[in-house]
Design an enzyme around this catalytic site. Structure first.
Site, mmCIF file in Angstrom:
data_model
loop_
_atom_site.group_PDB
_atom_site.id
_atom_site.type_symbol
_atom_site.label_atom_id
_atom_site.label_comp_id
_atom_site.label_asym_id
_atom_site.label_seq_id
_atom_site.Cartn_x
_atom_site.Cartn_y
_atom_site.Cartn_z
ATOM 1 N N HIS A 187 41.751 -35.414 37.101
ATOM 2 C CA HIS A 187 42.813 -35.950 36.243
ATOM 3 C C HIS A 187 44.047 -36.290 37.081
ATOM 4 C CE1 HIS A 187 45.282 -36.017 32.434
ATOM 5 N NE2 HIS A 187 46.226 -35.845 33.348
ATOM 6 N N GLU A 188 44.490 -35.325 37.875
ATOM 7 C CA GLU A 188 45.678 -35.549 38.700
ATOM 8 C C GLU A 188 45.406 -36.587 39.786
ATOM 9 O OE1 GLU A 188 48.398 -34.519 37.649
ATOM 10 O OE2 GLU A 188 47.568 -33.154 36.155
#
Length: 404
Positions: free
Chosen positions: A19-20
């Site tokens: 996600h990051e």
């Protein structure tokens, strides 16, 4: 159980990192300045610097973050780097960076579904005569967990094991699970004979059929008192080719999106019920709200069933695919501080600018995020309250094992 919990934590951390990474890589691709990429929050446990970015791990493994400089006009950048600020980039680029986190969850879910369909196989809905699991008790309802006053499972007491294949019941051959189920349901209570195939040889057992309330096969909306043994069959699985797997994966993604939407809409109505379940011994099942502790427990249960190894792994990966779709959609809700909240503000700014230009007026510019902080704090407080309630419920009143 331990293996499944560890696997759940590993996949969850991987999801967070991806996600990051979605935010980070797209920001770097558009020339924005990203100075930190961390897993976790709080004090730094370990880090290293490469170029302008510090990478590391923090003490509280409750998420992760990427620091992109200039997320608001209040952020100050070094002289000469002001043009790299996030808020100065074109709106489409900012939208891509904000949405990239959720997109990575969707891509991971798609890959997991494809791997299951092509490599492991999915249940066809047809049941075999081999046993996936043997219940510890005969609960009052099929979805209810075992309680101290529930009668012991006849199958467990007779020595049946996961993996046994039923070949004979009450002196008659068994070739079809549905027929076998009908015969057990109509069998008189008391001892009967059951022949299973185990490790290449036949074993005769003497379980005692007991009566319990179960949904009618003809009309599931009503119950009837029938014979039960306390066993769950293995399901047949089907694998598909890579090309068909792409289409089937897309189809399953659509179902997961629909189920996630239904689950999100049902949250407000489910909270009072969850509160009652946390304070009282009301039955819970896996179709309701669950938190990280409950999800980890179910993941462990998926890997500890008596089903074949491929089916256990497939069940676990399907759970992880559903979890990633839920996280991705939830993160796109138009609420601050979620990415969806920032996307909603961005869309509002663009719409307001277009209207101003059409009317020949001055562009009103960016929304003052400081004025929205109270709303963001309120949403965070709601999330914290719901998380605490879920944690309490998952500990004191866990969900029923869906693989039992």
């Amino acid at each position: 159980m331990t293996l499944g919990v560890v696997a759940f934590v590993v996949v969850l951390l991987l999801s967070i990192m991806l996600h990051e990474a979605g935010h980070f890589l797209t920001a770097k691709r558009f020339g924005m300045k990203a100075t930190q990429f961390f897993l976790g929050f709080g004090p730094t446990l370990w880090s290293f610097r490469r170029g302008e970015t510090e990478y590391g791990v923090k003490a509280i493994p409750a998420g992760g973050f990427v620091k992109i400089e200039g997320m608001t006009p209040l952020d100050e950048l070094a002289p000469g780097e002001e043009e790299r600020a996030f808020y100065r980039q074109p709106a489409p680029q900012r939208a891509v960076v904000l949405a990239a986190g959720s997109v990575t969850h969707f891509l991971l879910a798609f890959v997991l579904l494809f791997a299951v369909l092509v490599g492991l196989g999915v249940p066809t809905g047809r049941e075999t005569t081999a046993l996936a699991s043997v219940s510890e008790c005969v609960p009052a309802t099929p979805t209810q967990a075992c309680r101290p006053d529930d009668p012991p499972s006849p199958a467990k007491a007779a020595g049946l094991r996961p993996g046994d294949r039923i070949v004979e019941f009450a002196g008659e051959p068994v070739t079809d699970w549905r027929d076998f189920t009908q015969r057990v349901r109509h069998a008189p209570p008391g001892p009967t004979s059951l022949v299973v195939e185990r490790d290449g040889r036949r074993v005769t057992l003497r379980p005692s059929v007991v009566l319990a309330e179960r949904p009618s096969l003809a009309d599931p909306s009503r119950t009837e008192r029938v014979g039960v043994l306390g066993i769950v069959p293995q399901s047949q699985t089907e694998r598909v080719g890579p090309v068909a797997g792409l289409g089937r994966s897309a189809e399953l993604m659509g179902r997961l999106f629909a189920a996630t939407g239904q689950a999100l809409v049902a949250i407000p109505a489910a909270v009072p019920k969850l509160w009652d379940q946390a304070l009282h011994d009301s039955p819970r099942d896996a179709s309701g709200l669950i938190g990280p502790v409950g999800a980890a427990r179910i993941s462990g249960q998926a890997l500890e069933t008596g089903a074949p190894a491929t089916q256990k792994v497939a069940s676990f990966l399907l759970l992880m695919a559903g979890l990633n779709v839920f996280i991705g959609v939830f993160n796109l809700l138009p609420l601050l501080p979620l990415d969806g909240g920032h996307l909603a503000i961005l869309a509002f700014e663009q719409a307001r600018s277009r209207i101003a230009r059409a009317l020949g007026r001055r562009d009103p510019g960016r929304v003052d995020l400081t004025k929205l902080l109270p709303a963001a704090y309120f949403v965070v407080a709601l999330f914290i309250g719901l998380s605490v309630l879920l944690l309490l419920s998952d500990i004191v009143n866990p969900v029923t094992n869906p693989f039992r």
